[in-house]
Scaffold this active site. Structure first.
Site, PDB file in Angstrom:
ATOM      1  N   GLN A  29       0.835  -1.208   0.000  1.00 56.74           N
ATOM      2  CA  GLN A  29       0.000   0.000   0.000  1.00 56.74           C
ATOM      3  C   GLN A  29       0.869   1.258   0.000  1.00 56.74           C
ATOM      4  OE1 GLN A  29      -3.166  -0.227  -0.228  1.00 56.74           O
ATOM      5  NE2 GLN A  29      -3.719  -2.245   0.569  1.00 56.74           N
ATOM      6  N   THR A  75      10.879  -3.734   2.460  1.00 54.09           N
ATOM      7  CA  THR A  75       9.991  -4.641   3.156  1.00 54.09           C
ATOM      8  C   THR A  75      10.555  -6.061   3.063  1.00 54.09           C
ATOM      9  OG1 THR A  75       7.674  -5.263   3.421  1.00 54.09           O
ATOM     10  CG2 THR A  75       8.396  -4.848   1.171  1.00 54.09           C
ATOM     11  N   LYS A  79      15.045  -6.487   4.967  1.00 48.08           N
ATOM     12  CA  LYS A  79      15.419  -5.451   5.942  1.00 48.08           C
ATOM     13  C   LYS A  79      16.820  -5.673   6.526  1.00 48.08           C
ATOM     14  CE  LYS A  79      10.635  -4.383   7.080  1.00 48.08           C
ATOM     15  NZ  LYS A  79       9.621  -4.159   8.110  1.00 48.08           N
ATOM     16  N   ASP A 115       9.730   1.408  11.788  1.00 41.75           N
ATOM     17  CA  ASP A 115       8.642   0.511  12.216  1.00 41.75           C
ATOM     18  C   ASP A 115       8.245   0.762  13.669  1.00 41.75           C
ATOM     19  OD1 ASP A 115       8.258  -0.845   9.816  1.00 41.75           O
ATOM     20  OD2 ASP A 115       9.872  -2.264  10.240  1.00 41.75           O
ATOM     21  N   ALA A 141       8.937 -13.231  18.856  1.00 40.67           N
ATOM     22  CA  ALA A 141      10.352 -12.854  19.018  1.00 40.67           C
ATOM     23  C   ALA A 141      11.068 -12.891  17.664  1.00 40.67           C
ATOM     24  CB  ALA A 141      11.029 -13.794  20.021  1.00 40.67           C
ATOM     25  N   GLY A 142      10.310 -12.613  16.606  1.00 46.31           N
ATOM     26  CA  GLY A 142      10.905 -12.599  15.263  1.00 46.31           C
ATOM     27  C   GLY A 142      11.314 -11.195  14.847  1.00 46.31           C
ATOM     28  N   GLY A 252      -2.877  -3.162  12.856  1.00 50.61           N
ATOM     29  CA  GLY A 252      -1.633  -2.498  12.456  1.00 50.61           C
ATOM     30  C   GLY A 252      -1.747  -1.498  11.318  1.00 50.61           C
TER      31      GLY A 252
END
Ligand code: ATR
Length: 286
Positions: A29, A75, A79, A115, A141-142, A252
């Site tokens: 988007q 994205t 990253k 982010d 925890a990623g 989100g």
């Protein structure tokens, strides 16, 4: 060389080029969000989608720079690569070891990560929920968690707990982020009977229409339940929160727009109004 176009009066306008790079990227988007920001602030920019084959990230970025590109949003899954290709990074990007905003200036590559500040602004400014002094629980925890911990810690919560299915990954994050603040690691089972003010789902469960294995009774009328994934209806996590009468529910979408606004600010020095764009995207999702 920037993209050039002529107005009716034949005045030459140089349009700065930006893009979002990813794999996949078709669903992004970001072009729409940045086009809205540009329109609202009167900035002349062009913003595209850039697909990169796995293993060809650097090559595609260098091609974009050679064509005069001024900046990129990065994205999944690039990253980490963007972090490694940056000549200079901000503190929050260094903490995350991940970059979602690249700026190309004077032959150098600058990396930042918006982010976490996007998440914090959505909660603190858009929703008017303070994080300072609160007990905050993050599920997962990623990479999604790694990207937001430093800005969350900056808000000085009373406690920041990271719960993960694989405990060792949560413990590794606690260790990694120690220079920026204190977090606790836990498994899901130990959450039973505990209370938190803010509970953020940063696992990938919502993408698969699943629920993380949280114990019953985690939410109450004072808690904010925040899912970093956005969707048309409520995610399974938000449905659970709703069924337990959580005080506030959020997905989100606001974070997506806020992180984009921070990138826009880094590039153009202007802060666009995010509420209108979030509202517009929400209508499109409906
Ligand atoms: P990302 O970079 O998007 O965060 P990731 O690194 O694959 O993606 O991390 C996904 C997160 O969701 C992890 O915390 C994962 O838990 P594990 O570390 O134990 O794998 C969590 N996750 C995914 N599916 C889950 C499930 N069904 N229940 C609980 N946690 C889940």
């Amino acid at each position: 060389m920037s993209a050039a176009r002529y107005t009716k009066s034949r005045k030459l306008i140089m349009t700065d080029r930006y893009a979002v790079i990813g794999n996949p990227v078709a669903h992004s988007q970001s072009p729409m969000i940045h086009a809205e920001f540009a329109r609202a602030t009167g900035e002349a920019i062009r913003y595209e989608k850039l697909f990169a084959e796995l293993g060809r990230f650097r090559e595609v970025v260098e091609g974009f720079i050679a064509e005069g590109g001024r900046g990129l949003n990065v994205t999944l899954p690039f990253k980490g690569e963007a972090y490694r290709m940056s000549d200079e990074v901000t503190e929050r990007a260094r903490a995350a070891e991940a970059v979602n905003t690249l700026t190309f200036r004077d032959g150098k590559v600058y990396g930042d990560n918006t982010d976490g500040i996007g998440l914090v602004r959505d909660i603190v400014q858009a929703m008017d929920v303070q994080l300072a002094g609160k007990n905050v629980l993050v599920l997962g925890a990623g990479g999604a968690v790694r990207g937001v911990l430093e800005p969350l810690l900056e808000e000085k919560p009373a406690s920041l707990t990271i719960a993960n299915r694989t405990l060792i990954k949560a413990e590794a994050l606690v260790h990694h982020f120690a220079p920026w603040g204190v977090c606790q690691a836990t498994g899901y089972g130990e959450l039973a009977g505990r209370a938190f003010d803010v509970i953020i789902n940063a696992t990938s469960t919502s993408l698969h229409n699943e629920l993380p294995p949280i114990p019953a009774g985690l939410f109450n009328a004072r808690s904010l339940a925040y899912d970093m994934v956005y969707s048309k209806g409520l995610t399974p996590f938000l449905r659970r929160a709703q069924s337990e009468n959580a005080g506030m529910l959020a997905d989100g979408l606001g974070m997506l727009v806020e992180q984009a606004a921070e990138s826009f600010f880094i590039w153009r020095g202007k802060r666009p109004d995010t509420r209108k764009v979030t509202h517009m995207l929400r209508e499109l999702l409906a």
